[in-house]
Design a protein around this motif. Structure first.
Motif, short mmCIF file in Angstrom:
data_model
loop_
_atom_site.label_atom_id
_atom_site.label_comp_id
_atom_site.label_asym_id
_atom_site.label_seq_id
_atom_site.Cartn_x
_atom_site.Cartn_y
_atom_site.Cartn_z
N PHE A 183 -9.24 -2.13 2.54
CA PHE A 183 -10.21 -3.08 3.05
C PHE A 183 -9.73 -4.47 2.63
O PHE A 183 -9.62 -4.75 1.44
CB PHE A 183 -11.61 -2.80 2.50
CG PHE A 183 -12.15 -1.46 2.91
CD1 PHE A 183 -12.82 -1.31 4.11
CD2 PHE A 183 -11.99 -0.35 2.09
CE1 PHE A 183 -13.32 -0.07 4.50
CE2 PHE A 183 -12.48 0.89 2.47
CZ PHE A 183 -13.15 1.02 3.69
N LEU A 184 -9.43 -5.31 3.60
CA LEU A 184 -8.96 -6.65 3.31
C LEU A 184 -10.06 -7.66 3.57
O LEU A 184 -10.82 -7.53 4.52
CB LEU A 184 -7.74 -6.99 4.18
CG LEU A 184 -6.54 -6.03 4.12
CD1 LEU A 184 -5.41 -6.56 4.99
CD2 LEU A 184 -6.07 -5.83 2.69
N SER A 185 -10.12 -8.69 2.72
CA SER A 185 -11.11 -9.73 2.91
C SER A 185 -10.73 -10.58 4.12
O SER A 185 -9.61 -10.52 4.63
CB SER A 185 -11.18 -10.63 1.67
OG SER A 185 -10.00 -11.41 1.56
N ALA A 194 -2.47 1.66 6.34
CA ALA A 194 -1.27 1.23 5.63
C ALA A 194 -0.15 0.89 6.62
O ALA A 194 0.63 -0.02 6.39
CB ALA A 194 -0.81 2.32 4.67
N ASP A 195 -0.07 1.65 7.72
CA ASP A 195 0.97 1.38 8.71
C ASP A 195 0.83 0.00 9.33
O ASP A 195 1.82 -0.71 9.53
CB ASP A 195 0.93 2.44 9.82
CG ASP A 195 1.44 3.80 9.36
OD1 ASP A 195 2.10 3.85 8.29
OD2 ASP A 195 1.18 4.79 10.05
N ILE A 219 0.85 -1.19 0.00
CA ILE A 219 0.00 0.00 0.00
C ILE A 219 0.88 1.24 0.00
O ILE A 219 1.74 1.40 0.86
CB ILE A 219 -0.92 0.02 1.24
CG1 ILE A 219 -1.69 -1.30 1.34
CG2 ILE A 219 -1.88 1.19 1.16
CD1 ILE A 219 -2.57 -1.60 0.18
N GLU A 220 0.66 2.12 -0.97
CA GLU A 220 1.44 3.34 -1.07
C GLU A 220 0.65 4.54 -0.56
O GLU A 220 -0.56 4.47 -0.33
CB GLU A 220 1.85 3.58 -2.53
CG GLU A 220 2.78 2.52 -3.09
CD GLU A 220 3.14 2.79 -4.54
OE1 GLU A 220 2.45 3.61 -5.17
OE2 GLU A 220 4.11 2.20 -5.03
N PRO A 227 -6.78 -6.94 12.64
CA PRO A 227 -5.34 -6.83 12.37
C PRO A 227 -4.65 -5.79 13.25
O PRO A 227 -3.53 -6.00 13.71
CB PRO A 227 -5.30 -6.44 10.89
CG PRO A 227 -6.53 -7.04 10.31
CD PRO A 227 -7.56 -6.88 11.39
N SER A 228 -5.31 -4.66 13.49
CA SER A 228 -4.71 -3.62 14.32
C SER A 228 -4.53 -4.11 15.75
O SER A 228 -3.47 -3.90 16.37
CB SER A 228 -5.60 -2.37 14.30
OG SER A 228 -5.04 -1.36 15.13
N HIS A 229 -5.54 -4.77 16.29
CA HIS A 229 -5.44 -5.29 17.66
C HIS A 229 -4.38 -6.39 17.75
O HIS A 229 -3.62 -6.45 18.72
CB HIS A 229 -6.79 -5.83 18.11
CG HIS A 229 -7.84 -4.77 18.26
ND1 HIS A 229 -7.74 -3.74 19.15
CD2 HIS A 229 -9.02 -4.59 17.61
CE1 HIS A 229 -8.81 -2.96 19.07
NE2 HIS A 229 -9.60 -3.46 18.12
#
Length: 239
Positions: free
Chosen positions: A24-26, A206-207, A17-18, A66-68
């Motif tokens: 949004f990921l499946s 993106a991070d 990701i730039e 994913p963030s958690h």
């Protein structure tokens, strides 16, 4: 958002990701990326698969799994994972050296012990030592609730949440547990859990995607002159 062409030699689970954009990921993309990231952070493959399951389950229900998960992996890195797994004793579980428990290891162990006296059954409670990012425990409790036909209440100092399987209760519990590190008490009661509806896919920054990909890349083997020289078939495909 712009994405560079996917380089198959990188071993990434998602496009790069730039421009600092989100994506949004499946569910399948989240499960694959988070499994590899957890393995790259030092989890066994078995626990890493459970981590992918937990993150993907949360995403399916509109929560940024994913963030958690990355926040937990980042906090736990450098510690022996065995020190973050629960010591199982009737009525009370905790980490063996008093550390905050890994919610993935805790959730997997609760599933393994579901229905057994050492764990939690309808009409009983289980005290659990401090848990890091307990929001990641919810997918495992949901699975146990369905398999055992029970409902869960989670209590901690200054708060409580009820899980009946429904989307409203799930989102309230997730909001209350977000970013926390808590000692909790689980109480189970007889009941038929609802089936939570799928939520809107959350936007993953993106991070976070980059950080998870960095961990995931630890599972790959760097190419070498010898591996490149040996790539491909040694026989002709001409008939």
């Amino acid at each position: 958002m712009t994405t560079a062409p996917h380089d198959q030699t990188r071993g990434d689970s998602t496009p790069y990701i730039e421009d600092g954009a989100s994506a949004f990921l499946s569910r399948n993309e989240v499960a694959s990326l988070c499994m590899k990231a957890a393995r790259g952070a030092g989890m066994s493959w078995g626990l890493a698969e459970e981590a992918g399951f937990a993150a993907a389950w949360l995403v399916q229900h509109g929560i940024n799994g994913p963030s958690h998960l990355y926040a937990h992996l980042d906090q736990a890195q450098g510690r022996p994972w065995s020190d973050l797994c629960p010591t199982v004793t009737p009525g009370a579980w905790q980490a063996p050296v008093g550390r905050a428990l890994c919610p993935i290891a805790l959730g997997a162990t609760l599933c393994d012990y579901a229905g057994l006296p050492e764990s939690i059954q309808a009409g009983s409670s289980l005290k659990i030592g401090k848990v890091d990012h307990p929001i990641l425990l919810i997918p495992f409790l949901a699975a146990i609730a369905v398999s055992q036909s029970i409902l869960f209440d989670i209590a901690w100092a200054g708060g409580a949440a009820h899980l009946d399987g429904g989307s409203e209760a799930l989102l309230k519990a997730a909001a209350a547990l977000d970013g926390q590190q808590l000692a909790i008490t689980l109480t189970a009661s007889f009941g038929n859990p609802q089936v939570a509806s799928a939520g809107k896919l959350p936007s993953i920054s993106a991070d976070v995607i980059s950080a998870l990909n960095t961990l995931a890349m630890r599972t790959t083997v760097p190419s070498s002159e010898s591996s490149r020289a040996g790539a491909g078939s040694t026989t002709s495909d001409n008939d």
